[in-house]
Design a protein around this motif. Structure first.
Motif, PDB file in Angstrom:
ATOM      1  N   PRO A  95     -57.121  -0.920  26.535  1.00 33.35           N
ATOM      2  CA  PRO A  95     -58.284  -0.909  27.431  1.00 33.35           C
ATOM      3  C   PRO A  95     -58.308  -2.177  28.285  1.00 33.35           C
ATOM      4  N   ALA A  96     -58.707  -2.009  29.526  1.00 34.45           N
ATOM      5  CA  ALA A  96     -58.796  -3.153  30.430  1.00 34.45           C
ATOM      6  C   ALA A  96     -60.052  -3.945  30.110  1.00 34.45           C
ATOM      7  N   THR A  97     -59.913  -5.261  30.159  1.00 33.58           N
ATOM      8  CA  THR A  97     -61.109  -6.086  30.038  1.00 33.58           C
ATOM      9  C   THR A  97     -61.583  -6.360  31.451  1.00 33.58           C
ATOM     10  N   PRO A  98     -62.876  -6.176  31.717  1.00 33.04           N
ATOM     11  CA  PRO A  98     -63.350  -6.345  33.096  1.00 33.04           C
ATOM     12  C   PRO A  98     -63.096  -7.766  33.602  1.00 33.04           C
ATOM     13  N   VAL A  99     -62.669  -7.852  34.849  1.00 31.41           N
ATOM     14  CA  VAL A  99     -62.388  -9.157  35.441  1.00 31.41           C
ATOM     15  C   VAL A  99     -63.705  -9.762  35.894  1.00 31.41           C
ATOM     16  N   ALA A 100     -63.933 -11.002  35.508  1.00 34.26           N
ATOM     17  CA  ALA A 100     -65.169 -11.666  35.923  1.00 34.26           C
ATOM     18  C   ALA A 100     -65.195 -11.768  37.446  1.00 34.26           C
ATOM     19  N   PRO A 101     -66.335 -11.423  38.060  1.00 30.99           N
ATOM     20  CA  PRO A 101     -66.392 -11.430  39.536  1.00 30.99           C
ATOM     21  C   PRO A 101     -66.195 -12.828  40.106  1.00 30.99           C
ATOM     22  N   ASN A 102     -66.470 -13.864  39.289  1.00 31.52           N
ATOM     23  CA  ASN A 102     -66.296 -15.223  39.806  1.00 31.52           C
ATOM     24  C   ASN A 102     -64.979 -15.843  39.363  1.00 31.52           C
ATOM     25  N   ALA A 103     -64.083 -15.008  38.797  1.00 30.93           N
ATOM     26  CA  ALA A 103     -62.776 -15.534  38.394  1.00 30.93           C
ATOM     27  C   ALA A 103     -62.037 -16.031  39.627  1.00 30.93           C
ATOM     28  N   PRO A 104     -61.365 -17.175  39.528  1.00 31.28           N
ATOM     29  CA  PRO A 104     -60.701 -17.740  40.711  1.00 31.28           C
ATOM     30  C   PRO A 104     -59.543 -16.869  41.182  1.00 31.28           C
ATOM     31  N   VAL A 105     -59.333 -16.834  42.495  1.00 33.03           N
ATOM     32  CA  VAL A 105     -58.187 -16.131  43.059  1.00 33.03           C
ATOM     33  C   VAL A 105     -56.954 -16.998  42.820  1.00 33.03           C
ATOM     34  N   LEU A 106     -55.988 -16.499  42.043  1.00 36.18           N
ATOM     35  CA  LEU A 106     -54.790 -17.294  41.748  1.00 36.18           C
ATOM     36  C   LEU A 106     -53.664 -16.994  42.718  1.00 36.18           C
ATOM     37  N   LEU A 107     -53.532 -15.727  43.101  1.00 35.75           N
ATOM     38  CA  LEU A 107     -52.474 -15.363  44.054  1.00 35.75           C
ATOM     39  C   LEU A 107     -53.113 -14.800  45.309  1.00 35.75           C
ATOM     40  N   ASP A 108     -52.732 -15.357  46.446  1.00 41.09           N
ATOM     41  CA  ASP A 108     -53.265 -14.893  47.722  1.00 41.09           C
ATOM     42  C   ASP A 108     -52.095 -14.610  48.663  1.00 41.09           C
ATOM     43  N   VAL A 109     -51.884 -13.344  48.966  1.00 41.88           N
ATOM     44  CA  VAL A 109     -50.789 -12.942  49.856  1.00 41.88           C
ATOM     45  C   VAL A 109     -51.401 -12.530  51.181  1.00 41.88           C
ATOM     46  N   GLN A 110     -50.984 -13.179  52.265  1.00 40.70           N
ATOM     47  CA  GLN A 110     -51.583 -12.897  53.569  1.00 40.70           C
ATOM     48  C   GLN A 110     -50.547 -12.456  54.598  1.00 40.70           C
ATOM     49  N   ASP A 111     -50.741 -11.257  55.125  1.00 36.84           N
ATOM     50  CA  ASP A 111     -49.917 -10.731  56.231  1.00 36.84           C
ATOM     51  C   ASP A 111     -48.426 -10.920  55.994  1.00 36.84           C
ATOM     52  N   LEU A 112     -47.982 -10.698  54.776  1.00 34.30           N
ATOM     53  CA  LEU A 112     -46.578 -10.902  54.458  1.00 34.30           C
ATOM     54  C   LEU A 112     -45.728  -9.824  55.135  1.00 34.30           C
ATOM     55  N   HIS A 113     -44.622 -10.271  55.690  1.00 33.15           N
ATOM     56  CA  HIS A 113     -43.780  -9.363  56.478  1.00 33.15           C
ATOM     57  C   HIS A 113     -42.318  -9.714  56.237  1.00 33.15           C
ATOM     58  N   LEU A 114     -41.513  -8.703  55.928  1.00 35.58           N
ATOM     59  CA  LEU A 114     -40.067  -8.916  55.805  1.00 35.58           C
ATOM     60  C   LEU A 114     -39.401  -7.869  56.676  1.00 35.58           C
ATOM     61  N   ARG A 115     -38.687  -8.342  57.688  1.00 34.54           N
ATOM     62  CA  ARG A 115     -38.105  -7.417  58.664  1.00 34.54           C
ATOM     63  C   ARG A 115     -37.221  -6.386  57.967  1.00 34.54           C
ATOM     64  N   GLY A 116     -37.423  -5.138  58.329  1.00 32.44           N
ATOM     65  CA  GLY A 116     -36.602  -4.071  57.775  1.00 32.44           C
ATOM     66  C   GLY A 116     -37.039  -3.576  56.421  1.00 32.44           C
ATOM     67  N   ALA A 117     -38.086  -4.198  55.839  1.00 33.14           N
ATOM     68  CA  ALA A 117     -38.487  -3.777  54.498  1.00 33.14           C
ATOM     69  C   ALA A 117     -39.977  -3.427  54.420  1.00 33.14           C
ATOM     70  N   PHE A 118     -40.828  -4.357  54.856  1.00 35.45           N
ATOM     71  CA  PHE A 118     -42.273  -4.076  54.786  1.00 35.45           C
ATOM     72  C   PHE A 118     -43.004  -4.980  55.768  1.00 35.45           C
ATOM     73  N   SER A 119     -44.257  -4.626  56.036  1.00 39.22           N
ATOM     74  CA  SER A 119     -45.040  -5.461  56.944  1.00 39.22           C
ATOM     75  C   SER A 119     -46.520  -5.401  56.558  1.00 39.22           C
ATOM     76  N   ASP A 120     -47.263  -6.409  57.015  1.00 41.18           N
ATOM     77  CA  ASP A 120     -48.722  -6.466  56.863  1.00 41.18           C
ATOM     78  C   ASP A 120     -49.191  -6.283  55.429  1.00 41.18           C
ATOM     79  N   VAL A 121     -48.567  -6.938  54.494  1.00 45.34           N
ATOM     80  CA  VAL A 121     -49.023  -6.834  53.115  1.00 45.34           C
ATOM     81  C   VAL A 121     -49.953  -8.005  52.808  1.00 45.34           C
ATOM     82  N   SER A 122     -51.202  -7.670  52.503  1.00 44.42           N
ATOM     83  CA  SER A 122     -52.178  -8.695  52.127  1.00 44.42           C
ATOM     84  C   SER A 122     -52.916  -8.235  50.892  1.00 44.42           C
ATOM     85  N   PHE A 123     -53.018  -9.095  49.919  1.00 41.01           N
ATOM     86  CA  PHE A 123     -53.881  -8.813  48.769  1.00 41.01           C
ATOM     87  C   PHE A 123     -54.069 -10.085  47.963  1.00 41.01           C
ATOM     88  N   THR A 124     -55.076 -10.057  47.091  1.00 38.38           N
ATOM     89  CA  THR A 124     -55.326 -11.204  46.229  1.00 38.38           C
ATOM     90  C   THR A 124     -55.369 -10.717  44.783  1.00 38.38           C
TER      91      THR A 124
END
Lengths: 348, 505
Positions: free
Chosen positions: B254-283
């Motif tokens: 079972p998943a334990t709910p993530v605290a809403p105030n838990a710090p963002v550890l990984l932040d991916v912004q507009d990541l783009h690799l030519r020929g593979a993927f583009s515009d990938v953003s998530f935290t």
């Protein structure tokens, strides 16, 4: 834990009880002791053959020192080569880089400057030439993505040619007295050349087995991609390894200048093959990932002793070549047998 | 497609086989009927491969009986097996890359007259065979090196057909395929069985067996624990019990709910690799598991590798704990607290001949060292601690990694990043090659890591796994994020719908 019947190989009497794990005997025999034991036995057999065929001419302390003295130049190069091969590479340029370093360090201008200042200048120059060549090898291999075989083959040809250009294919006599006095001296009854070989071997053993440098070398040779993904700076480390091989060629050049009292572009011809043979016969895996300095030293001594036995019996060098070839094949065959049988119990 | 309920094509009785003191098979029974798909199920090391090899003539059994079409036979070598009509499709396909499809199919029994090849005839027969398998569109003269793994399997099967084969043994054929290709493989298998050919299908993927199998035999520790069960009448729980000998709750922790105030550890912004993927953003927050779902070739692995720095991003940023990483540097990512468990554990993750402890400390041995001098005792102690915590087996830190099972090798990689104190952990196919029994354990470990505050990104070709393990899911198609959603708000068919729509557009 108490019952491990799957590993019940015939063990030496008592050997199985003294250890908690019954596989200890196999571990030891499949490990470094077992592999080196074979080399020691080969060496002992050569000594017996030498004593039987050449008697006192062979079995003499001075002759033994001669054997080791002749082994020491190729020995130092082989220590550097052990690192290169353990990392999964190869360095074909070691011999010609040694020749080039011997030529540059014995140039009239360098010798003159050394006479003015210190004999150490010749040492520094030889080391610098070796280091520079190794650095170039390393950068081309690591950052130019050229396979080591081709990059160092180019250096083999290029360095030899450069040595011929610089020396005009003439032999340059070493006339710096201080230099010759130090390099050709005995210390505690043992030639300085042997002391240098011993020092390089001990330092090499420590570097390979006890330091992070050695661990990186083994890791990269075992699996370069896994090492990179674990955060090891693989390219930078490869540069260091070829740099190290270049430096050992520089040290060998200094020793050669002392032993022959001359610098020439033909110094070190085919040394790369002798070094590779000694390293592989010693038990370092040609595909990388496992290296042994002790094995390399024994490998060098085996070839040097073989040469001596043949020389003492006035046998043709051609026969000697055939014997060398046989030894290499037998050693590699035995190594593969050990590698498959001891794969599960392998421990360096 | 069973012609006759009582006809028996192959019967194996009480086969045993030992190698150098190791008893690989201790008594295996197997009864195969014409035209059925008979699944053989077992964990890694259960003896499936040895069984296949005794049937295909690679190994001779020590004891037991093989009855083929009512007659007791000895299968002396692979040629004898082929002559009987038993063909084997190994995982490492035995096709020759440099030859054409037709040349491969008739390899060893070439169509010739007096040493002259009848190429035209071979090509014509090849076309017929390929169309029988529903692949008449592939030209017979195509060089095999040009084919995908899936089409190489088709060639392998066509070759079996060319020899009047009555039984084809397939060793984990789906391991090298993505889900679309697996569906196609199943269609071809049905073509074969419709023609009366029996298929022995080796796998440890239960969901596949449900789809394709008629009957099941289970092997555990070299012994048959069940023989000829009907697929329809056997529950998954029973199968797992037969395979592992214990009850495994085949559910995700079972998943334990993530605290809403838990710090963002990984932040991916507009990541783009030519020929593979583009515009990938998530935290990803501390304690959160984010899954990337998508088909093979969707760019999911490339996204993971680019975040880690193993590939250099064309543009975009990756930040850990607020600090932006240098692009294309694994060393920088590791230093900042990122860890990565690659898709191909053996070729990308481990030093197989090195002991467990050196594999565990591959990213951290420098930290244990003082002035460049290794501290192997410290390394071994740290590894022992993780071995105990992760219940890694065997628990001897000096055992070479090669000797461990897939699940335990995966634990080595988790241990490596635990010793490192990783804040962000990227997992690519964390249960590939891990058998069913050990999977639940790996899932539980991943969940525990998250509960301890690690931010985790998971990629898997098994959509069920991504959905079961993650808190949030990014659905990836053709190098783009199609949607981001809570894992509980989407199911497998929902993901497939999105992916297929995305690739059609």
């Amino acid at each position: 834990m108490s019952e491990q019947t799957t590993t019940s190989e015939p063990a030496l009497a008592g050997a199985s009880q003294q250890a908690e794990r019954p596989s200890t005997f196999r571990r030891v025999m499949g490990g470094s002791v077992g592999r080196n034991l074979g080399l020691v036995i080969a060496l002992v057999v050569l000594f017996i053959i030498g004593t039987v065929t050449a008697g006192d001419r062979f079995a003499d302390v001075n002759n033994f020192l001669t054997i080791i003295r002749y082994a020491s130049v190729i020995g130092v190069i082989s220590i550097g080569m052990t690192f290169v091969i353990t990392s999964g590479g190869i360095d074909l340029s070691v011999g010609s880089v040694m020749g080039l370093a011997s030529v540059v360090a014995s140039l009239a201008a360098v010798q003159a400057a050394a006479t003015q200042s210190s004999w150490l200048l010749m040492v520094v120059v030889a080391l610098a030439v070796g280091a520079a060549a190794g650095l170039i090898n390393g950068i081309i291999i690591a950052y130019g993505n050229v396979v080591a075989f081709m990059a160092t083959l180019a250096m083999l040809v290029g360095a030899r040619g450069l040595a011929e250009l610089i020396s005009g294919r003439r032999t340059q006599i070493v006339n710096n007295r201080d230099f010759l006095e130090v390099i050709r001296a005995d210390f505690l009854g043992v030639p300085v050349l042997i002391w240098i070989f011993a020092a390089v071997a001990v330092a090499g053993w420590f570097l390979l087995n006890r330091t992070t440098f050695g661990r990186r070398t083994v890791a990269i040779g075992g699996n370069a991609e896994a090492s990179r993904l674990a955060g090891i700076k693989v390219k930078r480390h490869l540069v260091y390894i070829y740099l190290l091989a270049g430096v050992t060629s520089g040290i060998a050049a200094i020793m050669m200048l002392g032993r022959t009292t001359a610098g020439t572009s033909t110094h070190g011809t085919l040394y790369e093959l002798d070094a590779i043979a000694a390293v592989v016969v010693g038990g370092t895996l040609l595909i990388g990932g496992r290296g042994t300095i002790v094995g390399t030293v024994l490998g060098v001594l085996i070839f040097s002793t073989l040469t001596n036995v043949f020389t003492q019996n006035n046998l043709d060098t051609s026969v000697q070549q055939v014997a060398k070839g046989l030894i290499i094949v037998i050693a590699v065959l035995l190594q593969q047998r050990f590698a498959t049988r001891g794969a599960a119990a392998r421990k360096r | 497609m069973i012609n006759d309920d009582h006809a028996v094509l192959l019967e194996v009785r009480g086969i045993t086989k030992a190698f150098a003191g190791v008893q690989a098979l201790k008594g295996v029974d197997l009864t195969v009927r014409p035209g059925e798909v008979h699944c053989v199920l077992g964990q890694n090391g259960a003896g499936k491969s040895t069984l296949i090899k005794t049937l295909s003539g690679v190994h001779a059994p020590d004891d037991g009986e093989i009855v083929w079409q009512g007659q007791t036979v000895t299968i002396a070598d692979p040629v004898a097996a082929l002559d009987l009509g038993i063909a084997t499709m190994y995982q490492e396909l035995d096709v020759v890359d440099g030859l054409t499809i037709a040349e491969n199919i008739f390899l060893g029994h070439e169509r010739s007259t007096g040493g002259m090849l009848r190429v035209g005839e071979a090509n014509r027969l090849t076309r017929e065979l390929l169309s029988r398998l529903g692949h008449g569109n592939i030209p017979a003269t195509t060089e095999v090196s040009q084919l995908s793994a899936a089409n190489k399997q088709i060639v392998s099967m066509a070759r079996a057909l060319s020899r009047d084969t009555k039984l084809i043994i397939m060793d984990e054929p789906s391991a090298v395929l993505d889900s679309g290709e697996v569906a196609n493989l199943f269609r071809v298998i049905r073509e074969l069985t419709a023609q009366g050919i029996a298929v022995v299908y080796i796998s440890h993927r239960l969901e596949e067996i449900r789809q394709i199998g008629d009957r099941i035999s289970v092997i555990k520790d070299g012994r048959s624990t069940a023989s000829g069960l009907s697929v329809a009448d056997t529950s998954t729980a029973d199968l797992i019990r037969l395979m592992t000998g214990r009850d495994v709750a085949n559910v995700f922790p079972p998943a334990t709910p993530v605290a809403p105030n838990a710090p963002v550890l990984l932040d991916v912004q507009d990541l783009h690799l030519r020929g593979a993927f583009s515009d990938v953003s998530f935290t990803v927050r501390a304690g959160e598991i984010v899954g990337l779902a998508g088909l093979v070739g969707s760019g999911r692995t490339e996204i993971l590798e680019t975040i880690y720095g193993a590939r250099k991003a064309t543009s975009g940023t990756v930040s850990i704990d607020g600090r932006t990483l240098a692009a294309g540097s694994v060393a920088a990512a590791v230093r900042a607290g990122m860890g990565f468990s690659p898709e191909e554990r053996k070729s990308q993750g481990l030093l197989l001949d090195e002991p467990i402890f050196k594999n565990v400390t591959l990213s951290t041995f420098g930290r244990f060292a003082r002035g460049g001098v290794l501290n192997e005792r410290g390394e071994r102690d740290a590894a022992k601690e993780q071995i105990a915590a992760l219940e890694l087996r065997p628990d001897d830190p000096d055992r070479p990694a090669r000797t461990l099972s897939g699940g335990n090798q995966q634990k080595i990689l988790l241990a490596r990043w635990l010793v490192h104190g990783t804040k962000v952990l990227l997992l690519d196919e964390p249960t590939r090659g891990v058998d069913v029994g050990a999977r639940a354990e790996i899932y539980a470990l991943i969940r525990r890591l998250a509960a301890a505050g690690t931010a985790i990104v998971v990629v898997s070709s098994e959509i069920e796994e991504v959905l079961g393990l993650s808190d949030r899911v990014l659905v990836i198609g053709d190098g783009e994020v199609l949607t981001t959603t809570n894992a509980s708000d989407i199911d497998e068919s929902g993901v497939l719908d999105l992916v297929l729509k995305g690739s059609a557009a």
